[in-house]
Motif scaffolding. Structure first.
Motif, PDB file in Angstrom:
ATOM      1  N   ALA A 215       0.830  -1.206   0.000  1.00  0.00           N
ATOM      2  CA  ALA A 215       0.000   0.000   0.000  1.00  0.00           C
ATOM      3  C   ALA A 215       0.861   1.251   0.000  1.00  0.00           C
ATOM      4  CB  ALA A 215      -0.925  -0.004   1.216  1.00  0.00           C
ATOM      5  N   SER A 216       1.941   1.241   0.774  1.00  0.00           N
ATOM      6  CA  SER A 216       2.852   2.398   0.819  1.00  0.00           C
ATOM      7  C   SER A 216       3.496   2.640  -0.534  1.00  0.00           C
ATOM      8  CB  SER A 216       3.939   2.175   1.880  1.00  0.00           C
ATOM      9  OG  SER A 216       3.383   2.107   3.170  1.00  0.00           O
ATOM     10  N   VAL A 217       3.921   1.557  -1.180  1.00  0.00           N
ATOM     11  CA  VAL A 217       4.549   1.677  -2.498  1.00  0.00           C
ATOM     12  C   VAL A 217       3.570   2.281  -3.499  1.00  0.00           C
ATOM     13  CG1 VAL A 217       5.420   0.361  -4.470  1.00  0.00           C
ATOM     14  CG2 VAL A 217       6.253  -0.158  -2.178  1.00  0.00           C
ATOM     15  N   GLN A 218       2.329   1.814  -3.473  1.00  0.00           N
ATOM     16  CA  GLN A 218       1.344   2.314  -4.435  1.00  0.00           C
ATOM     17  C   GLN A 218       0.983   3.771  -4.164  1.00  0.00           C
ATOM     18  OE1 GLN A 218      -1.450  -0.330  -6.349  1.00  0.00           O
ATOM     19  NE2 GLN A 218      -1.211  -1.771  -4.673  1.00  0.00           N
ATOM     20  N   MET A 219       0.875   4.127  -2.890  1.00  0.00           N
ATOM     21  CA  MET A 219       0.605   5.538  -2.560  1.00  0.00           C
ATOM     22  C   MET A 219       1.762   6.418  -3.033  1.00  0.00           C
ATOM     23  SD  MET A 219      -2.368   6.155  -1.032  1.00  0.00           S
ATOM     24  CE  MET A 219      -2.199   7.568   0.070  1.00  0.00           C
ATOM     25  N   ARG A 278      -7.337  20.011  -4.897  1.00  0.00           N
ATOM     26  CA  ARG A 278      -8.191  19.262  -5.826  1.00  0.00           C
ATOM     27  C   ARG A 278      -8.135  17.770  -5.537  1.00  0.00           C
ATOM     28  NH1 ARG A 278      -4.886  21.962 -10.002  1.00  0.00           N
ATOM     29  NH2 ARG A 278      -4.150  19.853 -10.344  1.00  0.00           N
ATOM     30  N   VAL A 279      -6.970  17.326  -5.043  1.00  0.00           N
ATOM     31  CA  VAL A 279      -6.757  15.910  -4.744  1.00  0.00           C
ATOM     32  C   VAL A 279      -6.064  15.816  -3.392  1.00  0.00           C
ATOM     33  CG1 VAL A 279      -5.668  13.751  -5.495  1.00  0.00           C
ATOM     34  CG2 VAL A 279      -6.464  15.395  -7.209  1.00  0.00           C
ATOM     35  N   LEU A 280      -6.525  14.884  -2.539  1.00  0.00           N
ATOM     36  CA  LEU A 280      -5.879  14.635  -1.246  1.00  0.00           C
ATOM     37  C   LEU A 280      -5.467  13.179  -1.155  1.00  0.00           C
ATOM     38  CD1 LEU A 280      -5.074  15.425   1.667  1.00  0.00           C
ATOM     39  CD2 LEU A 280      -7.390  14.750   2.366  1.00  0.00           C
ATOM     40  N   LEU A 281      -4.172  12.950  -0.906  1.00  0.00           N
ATOM     41  CA  LEU A 281      -3.671  11.620  -0.588  1.00  0.00           C
ATOM     42  C   LEU A 281      -3.585  11.524   0.929  1.00  0.00           C
ATOM     43  CD1 LEU A 281      -2.682  12.044  -3.607  1.00  0.00           C
ATOM     44  CD2 LEU A 281      -0.851  10.430  -3.033  1.00  0.00           C
ATOM     45  N   LEU A 282      -4.326  10.586   1.516  1.00  0.00           N
ATOM     46  CA  LEU A 282      -4.373  10.425   2.969  1.00  0.00           C
ATOM     47  C   LEU A 282      -3.830   9.049   3.337  1.00  0.00           C
ATOM     48  CD1 LEU A 282      -5.318  11.805   5.615  1.00  0.00           C
ATOM     49  CD2 LEU A 282      -7.508  10.608   5.324  1.00  0.00           C
ATOM     50  N   ASP A 283      -2.710   9.052   4.050  1.00  0.00           N
ATOM     51  CA  ASP A 283      -2.037   7.805   4.411  1.00  0.00           C
ATOM     52  C   ASP A 283      -2.467   7.303   5.790  1.00  0.00           C
ATOM     53  OD1 ASP A 283       0.264   7.327   2.323  1.00  0.00           O
ATOM     54  OD2 ASP A 283       0.345   9.464   2.775  1.00  0.00           O
ATOM     55  N   ASP A 284      -2.505   5.971   5.913  1.00  0.00           N
ATOM     56  CA  ASP A 284      -2.544   5.286   7.215  1.00  0.00           C
ATOM     57  C   ASP A 284      -3.820   5.535   8.016  1.00  0.00           C
ATOM     58  OD1 ASP A 284       0.001   4.448   6.517  1.00  0.00           O
ATOM     59  OD2 ASP A 284       1.000   6.019   7.669  1.00  0.00           O
ATOM     60  N   ILE A 285      -4.979   5.367   7.388  1.00  0.00           N
ATOM     61  CA  ILE A 285      -6.240   5.429   8.132  1.00  0.00           C
ATOM     62  C   ILE A 285      -6.342   4.149   8.975  1.00  0.00           C
ATOM     63  CG2 ILE A 285      -8.748   5.581   7.982  1.00  0.00           C
ATOM     64  CD1 ILE A 285      -8.343   6.785   5.157  1.00  0.00           C
ATOM     65  N   GLN A 312     -10.992  14.829  -4.885  1.00  0.00           N
ATOM     66  CA  GLN A 312     -10.647  13.429  -5.100  1.00  0.00           C
ATOM     67  C   GLN A 312      -9.807  12.921  -3.934  1.00  0.00           C
ATOM     68  OE1 GLN A 312     -11.212  11.123  -8.047  1.00  0.00           O
ATOM     69  NE2 GLN A 312     -10.807   9.920  -6.202  1.00  0.00           N
ATOM     70  N   LEU A 313     -10.240  11.834  -3.310  1.00  0.00           N
ATOM     71  CA  LEU A 313      -9.516  11.239  -2.185  1.00  0.00           C
ATOM     72  C   LEU A 313      -8.828   9.958  -2.628  1.00  0.00           C
ATOM     73  CD1 LEU A 313      -8.875  11.071   0.896  1.00  0.00           C
ATOM     74  CD2 LEU A 313     -10.981   9.708   1.115  1.00  0.00           C
ATOM     75  N   ILE A 314      -7.539   9.879  -2.321  1.00  0.00           N
ATOM     76  CA  ILE A 314      -6.757   8.663  -2.540  1.00  0.00           C
ATOM     77  C   ILE A 314      -6.169   8.302  -1.185  1.00  0.00           C
ATOM     78  CG2 ILE A 314      -4.846   7.599  -3.802  1.00  0.00           C
ATOM     79  CD1 ILE A 314      -5.176   9.879  -5.875  1.00  0.00           C
ATOM     80  N   CYS A 315      -6.373   7.059  -0.734  1.00  0.00           N
ATOM     81  CA  CYS A 315      -5.957   6.768   0.637  1.00  0.00           C
ATOM     82  C   CYS A 315      -5.475   5.335   0.813  1.00  0.00           C
ATOM     83  CB  CYS A 315      -7.088   7.065   1.609  1.00  0.00           C
ATOM     84  SG  CYS A 315      -8.595   6.113   1.304  1.00  0.00           S
ATOM     85  N   SER A 316      -4.739   5.132   1.905  1.00  0.00           N
ATOM     86  CA  SER A 316      -4.412   3.792   2.367  1.00  0.00           C
ATOM     87  C   SER A 316      -5.084   3.614   3.716  1.00  0.00           C
ATOM     88  CB  SER A 316      -2.897   3.604   2.476  1.00  0.00           C
ATOM     89  OG  SER A 316      -2.323   4.505   3.402  1.00  0.00           O
ATOM     90  N   ALA A 317      -5.685   2.446   3.928  1.00  0.00           N
ATOM     91  CA  ALA A 317      -6.487   2.228   5.129  1.00  0.00           C
ATOM     92  C   ALA A 317      -6.304   0.807   5.647  1.00  0.00           C
ATOM     93  CB  ALA A 317      -7.961   2.494   4.833  1.00  0.00           C
TER      94      ALA A 317
END
Length: 353
Positions: A215-219, A278-285, A312-317
C-alpha cells in the motif's frame, strides 16, 4: 514557438491527448504569449500610453487541462515571470505584509505590489479561490496595483469570476474586484466533456488496503505521478490559526491520518482544506473505535467536507470502508461515511451532479 506548435508537439509526443476545448483556448494563450514578446513601451512627452495587455482567466471543471495549458504558456513566455498556486501566493503575501508593517507604513499592500511589479512582467496563478474576507480585500487591491503597473496575469479556477467568494461575508465589498477581473482579463470557460485525470484516479487505484508495504509503495507511486516529484509545505490560515499540510504541489496534497484527524481540527479547517486542494492523498487510516472516538469524529467531518467539495480522495487504510468502524459509539453514524468512501472510489463520482 507558438502555442499551437507547442500544443501539437505535446500531442505528438504522447504527453497529452488533443481536446477540442483546449484547442479553442489556444488563440487566447497565443495572444498573451505574443504580446509579452513586445518591448515595454515607456510613456513620456508626445508618447501615448500603451494599451495594457489583457490577461486570461481560464475556468472549468476539474481535470479539464487548465493547469497544463497554463504551464505550457508559462514555458513559452520569454519575460520575467513567476508561477504560483494561489493559496501559496497568499501565504507569501501575508508574510510580506507582516514584514512591511514592521517599517511603520500605513498601507502594506502597495509595497508588496511594487515588489512584484518590479521583478516580473508575467504572473501565472493556479486555482484561484477566495474563501476569506481578509484575503478578498487584499487580493482586490493587490491586483489593482499590479494591473496598473502592467503586470500580465493568467489564472485558472474551478469557477467563473462572478462565483468567487460567493455568499461570503460582506461580499458587496468584493464585487468591484470581480468587475476589475472581467475588465482586465479575458474570461474563458474550458468546457470540455473529458476529465483527463480520470484514467489515473478511478476505481481500485484510489483506495489501498490493508496497511502494508505494498500500500505504501502504491501511494508513493500515485504521489510521484501526480506531483511530478515536486512538493512544498502548505499553510492554511483559518480564523487566525495555521493548519499545516506537510506535502503539497499544484493543488495535490498529501498527509497522514494523524496530521488531519489526530489534532484538534474542526469543520472550518477541513472546509479550508477542501477549497485549497483538488486531490488529497491520505495515508494510514487506522481501524476506528471507542478508543479513538475523537479521531473518528474528525475523520467523519473531513470526509463530509471532501465529499461536498468534490475533492478526489486517494488513501491507504487498515480495512475496507465498511470495516473501518465496527464497534463502539458512533457505529451507526459511520455507515454514511463508509458509503461516501465507497462512492468516492467509483469511476463516475467526480462527474456526478
Amino acid at each position: 514557438m507558438t502555442m499551437q506548435s507547442a500544443y501539437e508537439a505535446e500531442v505528438a509526443q504522447g504527453r497529452i491527448k488533443s481536446d477540442p476545448a483546449q484547442l479553442a483556448v489556444l488563440p487566447e494563450l497565443e495572444r498573451v504569449r505574443f504580446a509579452l514578446t513586445q518591448p515595454v513601451q515607456k510613456t513620456g512627452f508626445f508618447k501615448r500610453k500603451a494599451e495594457p495587455i489583457k490577461g486570461l482567466y481560464m475556468w472549468g471543471g476539474v481535470g479539464r487541462g487548465k493547469s497544463m495549458l497554463m504551464d505550457l504558456l508559462y514555458e513559452q513566455v520569454d519575460a520575467a515571470k513567476e508561477r504560483w498556486h494561489f493559496h501559496a501566493f497568499m501565504q507569501w503575501v501575508h508574510s510580506e505584509m507582516t514584514e512591511v508593517r514592521k517599517t511603520g507604513v500605513d498601507d502594506a499592500i502597495k509595497p508588496v505590489a511594487k515588489t512584484l511589479s518590479d521583478r516580473l512582467r508575467f504572473l501565472a496563478f493556479d486555482e484561484m479561490q477566495i474563501t476569506d474576507i481578509t484575503d478578498a480585500m487584499i487580493v482586490g487591491r493587490l491586483f489593482e496595483n499590479m494591473f496598473e503597473a502592467g503586470v500580465v496575469v493568467v489564472t485558472t479556477s474551478n469557477r467563473p469570476p462572478t462565483d468567487l467568494y460567493k455568499n461570503g461575508l460582506n461580499r458587496q465589498l468584493f464585487v468591484p474586484f470581480i468587475d476589475l477581473l472581467q475588465d482586465r482579463m479575458v474570461v474563458h470557460e474550458l468546457a470540455s466533456d473529458t476529465d483527463h485525470r480520470q484514467g489515473r484516479l478511478s476505481g481500485s487505484d484510489v483506495y489501498f488496503t490493508p496497511l502494508n508495504a505494498d500500500a505504501s509503495v502504491q501511494m508513493n507511486q500515485v504521489w510521484t505521478e501526480l506531483s511530478g516529484g515536486c512538493e512544498e509545505e502548505l499553510t492554511l490560515h483559518v480564523k487566525g490559526r495555521e493548519v499545516v499540510i506537510p506535502r503539497f504541489h499544484n493543488g495535490i496534497a498529501r498527509a497522514k491520518f494523524f496530521d488531519l484527524c489526530g489534532k484538534p481540527l474542526g469543520a472550518g479547517d477541513y472546509l479550508a482544506l477542501s477549497e485549497a486542494v483538488r486531490v488529497l492523498l491520505l495515508d494510514d487510516i487506522p481501524r476506528l473505535s471507542r478508543q479513538n472516538f475523537n479521531e473518528a469524529k474528525r475523520f467523519v467531518t473531513l470526509i463530509d467536507a471532501l465529499y461536498e467539495a468534490k475533492v478526489q480522495l486517494i488513501c491507504s487504510a487498515a480495512a475496507k470502508p465498511e470495516m473501518l468502524y465496527v464497534e463502539g459509539e458512533g457505529t451507526f453514524e459511520f455507515e454514511r461515511t463508509a458509503s461516501r468512501l465507497r462512492e468516492m472510489q467509483s469511476d463516475d463520482w467526480m462527474s456526478a451532479d
